[in-house]
Design an enzyme around this catalytic site. Structure first.
Site, PDB file in Angstrom:
ATOM      1  N   ARG A 116       0.829  -1.199   0.000  1.00  0.00           N
ATOM      2  CA  ARG A 116       0.000   0.000   0.000  1.00  0.00           C
ATOM      3  C   ARG A 116       0.868   1.254   0.000  1.00  0.00           C
ATOM      4  O   ARG A 116       2.030   1.251   0.405  1.00  0.00           O
ATOM      5  CB  ARG A 116      -0.907   0.024   1.234  1.00  0.00           C
ATOM      6  CG  ARG A 116      -2.173  -0.794   1.105  1.00  0.00           C
ATOM      7  CD  ARG A 116      -3.042  -0.398  -0.072  1.00  0.00           C
ATOM      8  NE  ARG A 116      -3.378   1.011  -0.082  1.00  0.00           N
ATOM      9  CZ  ARG A 116      -4.509   1.500   0.414  1.00  0.00           C
ATOM     10  NH1 ARG A 116      -5.387   0.709   0.998  1.00  0.00           N
ATOM     11  NH2 ARG A 116      -4.763   2.794   0.339  1.00  0.00           N
ATOM     12  N   THR A 148      10.311 -13.805  25.872  1.00  0.00           N
ATOM     13  CA  THR A 148      10.400 -14.677  27.052  1.00  0.00           C
ATOM     14  C   THR A 148       9.475 -15.882  26.917  1.00  0.00           C
ATOM     15  O   THR A 148       9.444 -16.552  25.889  1.00  0.00           O
ATOM     16  CB  THR A 148      10.195 -13.873  28.358  1.00  0.00           C
ATOM     17  OG1 THR A 148      10.513 -14.719  29.463  1.00  0.00           O
ATOM     18  CG2 THR A 148       8.823 -13.289  28.499  1.00  0.00           C
TER      19      THR A 148
END
Length: 385
Positions: free
Chosen positions: A108, A383
Site C-alpha cells: 500500500r 520470554t
C-alpha cells in the site's frame, strides 16, 4: 494449484472477461438468470479488463506461475484500467500455495515524511474534503511497482522482462475504450487538465467515444525503465525526478527520499473459518480480512441459509453485525507499523459472539448506540509467552 488474490484491483489468478481460461474445458453453473460460478481444469485469470486477463493467460501458457501472472496482470491493468489498476497506487497480495502454506505482501501507499495529522483541516479545524481526494496532497508514496518486483523476485518463475513486456506493448499499440471508460474520461476532463501541468493521455481534442483507441507512450516509456532498471527505474532516476518535479509544482509532499525509502512489507495473512470453509485474507493495515472474519463469526450461529438471500431477517442480522464490526474497525484497525492492532483478540470466536449478545432480532440498534468492544490486547512475544 496456487491461488493469488490482489486486493483493490479484482485480480484472481488460479494455478499458483473477463473470464479467460487456460486450455481445458470449463464448467459454468447457472440459475434462472445468473451465472453463479465457473470452474476451469488448468487455470483461470479474472480481472477488471479483458486485455489484462488475456495477458495473464498468456503468461500461464508460457510456463509462468501464479505470481508471474498476477504481476503481469497488475501492470496490464495499469495500462487498460487506469481508474484503479495504476502504478501510482498500491495494494495487497495474498497467496495460498499448493502445499497449503500462505503469504501476503503489503504494498500500500505510505504517507510522505512531510505529512502531518491536521494537513486536511482548515484553521477552524474543519475538514477540507477535496485536499484528500484531489490534487497533489491526495496521494501517498506509490507501492505497486515495488510490490510487484518484490513478489516476483521471491516467487516468480519467468524473467521480470517477460512479465512486464506485454503491458509495454499494450501501452504503445493502445486498446479500445469501453463505453464506461470513454464516459469517465470525458467526465474528468477538467480535473485532468486542472491538476496536471503537462498534457495527459486521457485528454484529447474532442470527446472520447466507445471504441476509440487509447495509446499511452509516456506510460510505455515509464514501464520500459522499470523493465530495464527494476525498482530504480521508478523510485530513482528520471521517473522519480519527474514525480518530485510535479509534486513541487502542485505543492505536494512526496520527495526523492520518500521514493527511495519506500519498501513493501511481507506480512502474515489472517485466517478464520465459517462452517466448513477456511478463510485466508489480508491482515492489517488492511481492515478487510479481520472485518470479514468477524462478520462471518458473528452470523455463523444464525440460520441464514433457511431464511434465504435478502430475507428481512438476513438483512437485519447482517446490518447489525456490520455496525459492530465497523465500530471495532474505527477503534482498533490501523497500520501495525505504528499501532499495536489487537488482531488475535478481534478474531477470537468468543469475543465476536459476545459482541452479538445485545442483538435484537426484532429491533434495529441505532448506530450511535454501538461502540467498539474490548478485545484482548496484543501480547508481548518475548520470554515464555
Amino acid at each position: 494449484m496456487n491461488i493469488i488474490y490482489l486486493s483493490r484491483y479484482s485480480i484472481w489468478i488460479g494455478l499458483v472477461s473477463s473470464f479467460l481460461f487456460l486450455s481445458g474445458s470449463c464448467t459454468t453453473q447457472k440459475t434462472d438468470h445468473h451465472t453463479t460460478g465457473v470452474i476451469a481444469r488448468k487455470g483461470m485469470v479474472v480481472s477488471a479488463h479483458p486485455e489484462a486477463s488475456h495477458i495473464g493467460i498468456e503468461i500461464l501458457k508460457k510456463g509462468g506461475n501464479a505470481v508471474d501472472a498476477a504481476c503481469a496482470v497488475q501492470f496490464a491493468l495499469a495500462v487498460s484500467y487506469p481508474v484503479a489498476g495504476n502504478i501510482g497506487g498500491g495494494g495487497f497480495m495474498v497467496i495460498r500455495f499448493a502445499d497449503g502454506s500462505t503469504a501476503s505482501i503489503d504494498y500500500r501507499e505510505k504517507a510522505p515524511a512531510k505529512a502531518y495529522k491536521d494537513m486536511y483541516l482548515n484553521e477552524d479545524g474543519k475538514v477540507l474534503t477535496k485536499l484528500s481526494t484531489r490534487g497533489h496532497l491526495a496521494v501517498g508514496v506509490p507501492g505497486t511497482v515495488d510490490g510487484m518486483i518484490t513478489a516476483h523476485k521471491k516467487y516468480g518463475k519467468l524473467s521480470f522482462a517477460e512479465i512486464i513486456q506485454p503491458s509495454i506493448d499494450l501501452a504503445w499499440k493502445g486498446f479500445s475504450l469501453t463505453e464506461k471508460q470513454a464516459a469517465r474520461f470525458n467526465y474528468y476532463r477538467k480535473s485532468f487538465t486542472k491538476y496536471n501541468s503537462l498534457p495527459v493521455a486521457f485528454v484529447k481534442g474532442d470527446k472520447w467515444k466507445p471504441g476509440d483507441t487509447l495509446k499511452q507512450p509516456e506510460l510505455a516509456r515509464t514501464l520500459e525503465l522499470i523493465r530495464d532498471f527494476g525498482r530504480n527505474g521508478f523510485y530513482s532516476g528520471i521517473t522519480a525526478a519527474n514525480i518530485v518535479e510535479q509534486m513541487e509544482k502542485g505543492q505536494g509532499f512526496i520527495t526523492l527520499e520518500d521514493l527511495e525509502n519506500y519498501h513493501s512489507v511481507w506480512r502474515i495473512p489472517v485466517e478464520g473459518t465459517y462452517h466448513n470453509y477456511k478463510i485466508i485474507s489480508m491482515g492489517p493495515p488492511s481492515s478487510g480480512g479481520i472485518a470479514l472474519i468477524q462478520l462471518l463469526t458473528m452470523v455463523e450461529p444464525f440460520p441464514v441459509d433457511d431464511w434465504g438471500w435478502h430475507d428481512v431477517r438476513t438483512i437485519h442480522l447482517m446490518t447489525e453485525a456490520e455496525k459492530r464490526v465497523y465500530a471495532d474497525r474505527t477503534k482498533f484497525l490501523g497500520d501495525p507499523d505504528f499501532y499495536p492492532v489487537p488482531a488475535d483478540g478481534l478474531l477470537k470466536t468468543e469475543y465476536n459472539l459476545l459482541r452479538m449478545d445485545d442483538f435484537n432480532e426484532d429491533k434495529a440498534t441505532p448506530s450511535g448506540q454501538i461502540t467498539h468492544g474490548k478485545p484482548a490486547p496484543a501480547e508481548s512475544e518475548e520470554t515464555t509467552h
